[in-house]
Design a protein around this motif. Structure first.
Motif, PDB file in Angstrom:
ATOM      1  N   SER A   1      41.693 -45.486 155.978  1.00 18.73           N
ATOM      2  CA  SER A   1      42.990 -45.133 155.395  1.00 18.73           C
ATOM      3  C   SER A   1      43.992 -46.273 155.589  1.00 18.73           C
TER       4      SER A   1
ATOM      5  N   VAL B   1      47.210 -39.924 156.172  1.00 16.86           N
ATOM      6  CA  VAL B   1      45.777 -39.600 156.164  1.00 16.86           C
ATOM      7  C   VAL B   1      45.279 -39.420 157.600  1.00 16.86           C
TER       8      VAL B   1
ATOM      9  N   THR C   1      40.029 -42.507 159.453  1.00 15.51           N
ATOM     10  CA  THR C   1      41.250 -43.158 159.908  1.00 15.51           C
ATOM     11  C   THR C   1      41.176 -44.666 159.699  1.00 15.51           C
TER      12      THR C   1
END
Length: 140
Positions: A44, A54, A41
């Protein structure tokens, strides 16, 4: 680095270390999944105008993992973790549907539910140790 991000990152590090140190196989696997989700995370892209697809995919996969644990591990903390992860996913989906939502509210709710998942793992890691200690006291 924002304060909520720093606080959540510190909580993740403490949670993962505690799960690796005192947790069983389910707690360790969950810590690994949460750390990998966090890394993915973080790497992304995130813009204020487009949904973070994502992160949504990674959090969805984490939710499926936690749901599997809740169904098959026979541990109470997993149901709480899956429920909080579900709320995190609901937060994502609310932003996908209503992209005019304020970014502050979206990001704050994201970290609040994510921290609740981490706290569930902490409780799950510490609860068996506390139960064993109280069982040993009653035997004495």
């Amino acid at each position: 680095m924002s304060p909520i991000y720093a606080t959540s990152l510190a909580l993740l590090i403490v949670t993962a270390a505690l799960a690796l140190w005192r947790g069983g196989p389910w707690e360790r696997a969950t810590a690994a999944v949460l750390v990998l989700t966090w890394i993915g995370t973080t790497l992304s892209p995130f813009s204020g105008t487009e949904p973070p697809w994502v992160a949504i995919g990674l959090d969805g996969a984490t939710m499926l993992f936690l749901l599997y644990l809740a169904l098959y591990s026979k541990r109470r903390w997993t149901a709480w973790a899956a429920a909080f992860q579900f709320l995190l996913m609901a937060n994502h989906l609310a932003f996908v549907r209503f992209q005019e939502l304020e970014q502050w509210a979206y990001v704050t709710a994201y970290y609040a539910w994510g921290n609740a998942v981490l706290l569930s793992l902490i409780v799950g890691t510490l609860w068996p140790a506390r139960a064993r200690a109280s069982a040993a006291e009653t035997l004495d």
